[in-house]
Design a protein around this motif. Structure first.
Motif, PDB file in Angstrom:
ATOM      1  N   GLU A 274      64.786 106.982  49.660  1.00  0.00           N
ATOM      2  CA  GLU A 274      63.726 107.142  50.658  1.00  0.00           C
ATOM      3  C   GLU A 274      63.875 108.496  51.334  1.00  0.00           C
ATOM      4  O   GLU A 274      64.950 108.861  51.787  1.00  0.00           O
ATOM      5  CB  GLU A 274      63.815 106.043  51.706  1.00  0.00           C
ATOM      6  CG  GLU A 274      62.810 106.218  52.844  1.00  0.00           C
ATOM      7  CD  GLU A 274      63.128 105.338  54.029  1.00  0.00           C
ATOM      8  OE1 GLU A 274      62.374 105.396  55.018  1.00  0.00           O
ATOM      9  OE2 GLU A 274      64.148 104.612  53.984  1.00  0.00           O
ATOM     10  N   ASN A 275      62.795 109.233  51.424  1.00  0.00           N
ATOM     11  CA  ASN A 275      62.812 110.508  52.142  1.00  0.00           C
ATOM     12  C   ASN A 275      62.413 110.263  53.591  1.00  0.00           C
ATOM     13  O   ASN A 275      61.264 109.971  53.882  1.00  0.00           O
ATOM     14  CB  ASN A 275      61.855 111.505  51.489  1.00  0.00           C
ATOM     15  CG  ASN A 275      61.694 112.764  52.332  1.00  0.00           C
ATOM     16  OD1 ASN A 275      62.605 113.177  53.045  1.00  0.00           O
ATOM     17  ND2 ASN A 275      60.523 113.379  52.252  1.00  0.00           N
TER      18      ASN A 275
ATOM     19  N   GLN B 281      59.174 116.690  55.583  1.00  0.00           N
ATOM     20  CA  GLN B 281      57.806 116.452  55.143  1.00  0.00           C
ATOM     21  C   GLN B 281      57.162 117.778  54.747  1.00  0.00           C
ATOM     22  O   GLN B 281      57.701 118.859  55.028  1.00  0.00           O
ATOM     23  CB  GLN B 281      56.989 115.827  56.281  1.00  0.00           C
ATOM     24  CG  GLN B 281      56.866 116.724  57.501  1.00  0.00           C
ATOM     25  CD  GLN B 281      56.107 116.085  58.645  1.00  0.00           C
ATOM     26  OE1 GLN B 281      55.602 114.970  58.527  1.00  0.00           O
ATOM     27  NE2 GLN B 281      56.008 116.770  59.772  1.00  0.00           N
TER      28      GLN B 281
ATOM     29  N   TYR C  31      56.964 117.999  45.709  1.00  0.00           N
ATOM     30  CA  TYR C  31      57.186 118.939  46.803  1.00  0.00           C
ATOM     31  C   TYR C  31      57.537 120.283  46.188  1.00  0.00           C
ATOM     32  O   TYR C  31      58.412 120.366  45.321  1.00  0.00           O
ATOM     33  CB  TYR C  31      58.352 118.508  47.691  1.00  0.00           C
ATOM     34  CG  TYR C  31      58.125 117.286  48.528  1.00  0.00           C
ATOM     35  CD1 TYR C  31      57.105 117.244  49.481  1.00  0.00           C
ATOM     36  CD2 TYR C  31      58.950 116.173  48.395  1.00  0.00           C
ATOM     37  CE1 TYR C  31      56.914 116.116  50.263  1.00  0.00           C
ATOM     38  CE2 TYR C  31      58.761 115.049  49.180  1.00  0.00           C
ATOM     39  CZ  TYR C  31      57.738 115.016  50.106  1.00  0.00           C
ATOM     40  OH  TYR C  31      57.547 113.906  50.879  1.00  0.00           O
TER      41      TYR C  31
ATOM     42  N   THR D 285      58.395 113.619  44.485  1.00  0.00           N
ATOM     43  CA  THR D 285      58.261 113.198  45.881  1.00  0.00           C
ATOM     44  C   THR D 285      58.961 111.870  46.158  1.00  0.00           C
ATOM     45  O   THR D 285      59.243 111.554  47.313  1.00  0.00           O
ATOM     46  CB  THR D 285      56.769 113.052  46.260  1.00  0.00           C
ATOM     47  OG1 THR D 285      56.138 112.157  45.345  1.00  0.00           O
ATOM     48  CG2 THR D 285      56.077 114.404  46.245  1.00  0.00           C
TER      49      THR D 285
ATOM     50  N   LEU E 170      63.185 112.868  44.529  1.00  0.00           N
ATOM     51  CA  LEU E 170      63.651 114.207  44.907  1.00  0.00           C
ATOM     52  C   LEU E 170      64.430 114.883  43.787  1.00  0.00           C
ATOM     53  O   LEU E 170      65.129 115.873  44.016  1.00  0.00           O
ATOM     54  CB  LEU E 170      64.496 114.167  46.187  1.00  0.00           C
ATOM     55  CG  LEU E 170      63.814 113.582  47.423  1.00  0.00           C
ATOM     56  CD1 LEU E 170      64.710 113.731  48.656  1.00  0.00           C
ATOM     57  CD2 LEU E 170      62.462 114.236  47.677  1.00  0.00           C
TER      58      LEU E 170
ATOM     59  N   SER F 223      66.958 122.141  45.670  1.00  0.00           N
ATOM     60  CA  SER F 223      66.559 120.732  45.681  1.00  0.00           C
ATOM     61  C   SER F 223      67.698 119.826  46.123  1.00  0.00           C
ATOM     62  O   SER F 223      67.472 118.807  46.789  1.00  0.00           O
ATOM     63  CB  SER F 223      66.057 120.310  44.298  1.00  0.00           C
ATOM     64  OG  SER F 223      67.075 120.401  43.326  1.00  0.00           O
TER      65      SER F 223
ATOM     66  N   TYR G 280      67.779 119.368  49.956  1.00  0.00           N
ATOM     67  CA  TYR G 280      66.805 118.454  50.550  1.00  0.00           C
ATOM     68  C   TYR G 280      67.107 117.007  50.180  1.00  0.00           C
ATOM     69  O   TYR G 280      66.833 116.095  50.962  1.00  0.00           O
ATOM     70  CB  TYR G 280      65.392 118.867  50.137  1.00  0.00           C
ATOM     71  CG  TYR G 280      64.939 120.099  50.884  1.00  0.00           C
ATOM     72  CD1 TYR G 280      64.136 119.996  52.015  1.00  0.00           C
ATOM     73  CD2 TYR G 280      65.344 121.371  50.491  1.00  0.00           C
ATOM     74  CE1 TYR G 280      63.743 121.113  52.723  1.00  0.00           C
ATOM     75  CE2 TYR G 280      64.962 122.501  51.196  1.00  0.00           C
ATOM     76  CZ  TYR G 280      64.158 122.362  52.309  1.00  0.00           C
ATOM     77  OH  TYR G 280      63.791 123.483  53.011  1.00  0.00           O
ATOM     78  N   TYR G 281      67.675 116.783  49.000  1.00  0.00           N
ATOM     79  CA  TYR G 281      68.114 115.435  48.647  1.00  0.00           C
ATOM     80  C   TYR G 281      69.202 114.969  49.610  1.00  0.00           C
ATOM     81  O   TYR G 281      69.182 113.847  50.127  1.00  0.00           O
ATOM     82  CB  TYR G 281      68.643 115.410  47.209  1.00  0.00           C
ATOM     83  CG  TYR G 281      69.130 114.050  46.774  1.00  0.00           C
ATOM     84  CD1 TYR G 281      68.274 113.173  46.114  1.00  0.00           C
ATOM     85  CD2 TYR G 281      70.430 113.638  47.028  1.00  0.00           C
ATOM     86  CE1 TYR G 281      68.708 111.911  45.730  1.00  0.00           C
ATOM     87  CE2 TYR G 281      70.866 112.377  46.650  1.00  0.00           C
ATOM     88  CZ  TYR G 281      70.008 111.519  45.992  1.00  0.00           C
ATOM     89  OH  TYR G 281      70.440 110.275  45.628  1.00  0.00           O
TER      90      TYR G 281
ATOM     91  N   ASN H 271      68.837 113.249  53.119  1.00  0.00           N
ATOM     92  CA  ASN H 271      68.396 111.858  53.229  1.00  0.00           C
ATOM     93  C   ASN H 271      69.496 110.836  52.948  1.00  0.00           C
ATOM     94  O   ASN H 271      69.215 109.646  52.874  1.00  0.00           O
ATOM     95  CB  ASN H 271      67.233 111.624  52.259  1.00  0.00           C
ATOM     96  CG  ASN H 271      65.967 112.332  52.703  1.00  0.00           C
ATOM     97  OD1 ASN H 271      65.278 111.880  53.602  1.00  0.00           O
ATOM     98  ND2 ASN H 271      65.671 113.465  52.087  1.00  0.00           N
TER      99      ASN H 271
END
Length: 285
Positions: free
Chosen positions: A32-33, A37, A75, A103, A106, A162, A165-166, A169
């Motif tokens: 879940e992200n 956003q 994204y 999205t 990820l 990437s 950003y993973y 979360n």
């Protein structure tokens, strides 16, 4: 004295500021992200230290956008690195790193690094094929033949953007202080088996007086012409739902470098967050 050519490494470290791992809990089903956003923009300022003097040298901007990649929702995450105008006359640096990620999971679809540093120009491209567990690469450097390659990707690997950003979360409450957390990262056409060491929670106070409660980490670095290797980098990420990188410090072969959050825009959450507004500027000096 300060070597302006080291700007490329300062900016590289800033892109790595929260790239702290493809952790063992990752599965192909995704996560879940909750942390970011489309519309989020983060700006970082890079400093080089020689003796007692910290010199502002470069800047990195990170931005997230909603786009399609091969007709799939994605994204697009872009990192723009540059030298400050005061140094452009001597060593002009303009680097662009972008990637497309799913999205939902990820996982990266595509990674592109365009490098323009003085007279050095290069481009590294990678395509991730999860059906065949392979990564396809194409590398072009000025005045050199184009190089294509295929890498195995049996255990999911990520590029340096990437993966950042993973990681924002992940549930860090599952890890104990000083625990090593394995990761696999794609850097310069090689997949490296590395790790980060979780160091717990620590407050970071900036010159402006602002205090941020942060998650603290030290990643294992690849030994090379800049680093000795080992755990000579420390990263602080806000301990809230946004997981915004606040500061990074690293020792290099000569001196040390630091990256600090300068401004933010389009944050996903202001509830129970260090950031009461979705946009703002952090006073560094």
């Amino acid at each position: 004295m300060f070597n302006i050519s080291d700007l490329r490494y300062i900016l590289f470290i800033l892109v790595l500021i929260c790239s702290i791992g493809q952790l063992k809990s990752q599965e192909k089903s995704g996560i879940e992200n909750f942390a970011f956003q489309s519309g989020e923009k983060l700006t970082f300022r890079g400093y080089y230290n020689w003796g007692f003097l910290w010199v502002a040298a470069g800047e990195v901007k990170l931005e997230v956008k909603n786009e399609l990649y091969s007709d799939k929702p994605a994204y697009k995450i872009e990192a723009l690195g540059r030298s400050l105008k005061a140094f452009d006359w001597f060593f002009k640096l303009r680097d662009t790193i972008s990637c497309y990620v799913d999205t939902t999971s990820l996982k990266p679809f595509y990674f592109d690094r365009k490098t323009h540093e003085g007279d050095y120009i290069a481009r590294h491209e990678y395509w991730f094929d999860y059906d065949k567990d392979q990564i396809y690469s194409k590398i072009r450097k000025r005045q050199k033949p184009e190089k294509k390659d295929t890498l195995e990707n049996k255990t999911i690997s990520s590029d340096i953007v990437s993966v950042a950003y993973y990681t924002r979360n992940l549930d860090f409450s599952k890890y104990k202080k000083k625990e090593k957390i394995p990761l696999r990262m794609l850097i310069d056409n090689e997949v490296h088996n590395l790790y980060i060491r979780y160091k717990g929670i620590e407050n970071v106070k900036l010159k402006s007086g602002e205090v941020y409660e942060c998650l603290k980490f030290s990643p294992m670095l690849v030994k090379g012409h800049l680093f000795q290797g080992g755990e000579d980098m420390t990263i602080w990420v806000s301990n809230d739902r946004n997981r915004v990188p606040i500061m990074v410090e690293a020792k290099v072969l000569i001196g040390s470098v630091k990256g600090l959050l300068n401004s933010y825009e389009g944050l996903r959450s202001t509830r129970n967050s260090h950031f009461k507004k979705r946009s703002g500027k952090v006073e560094l000096d």
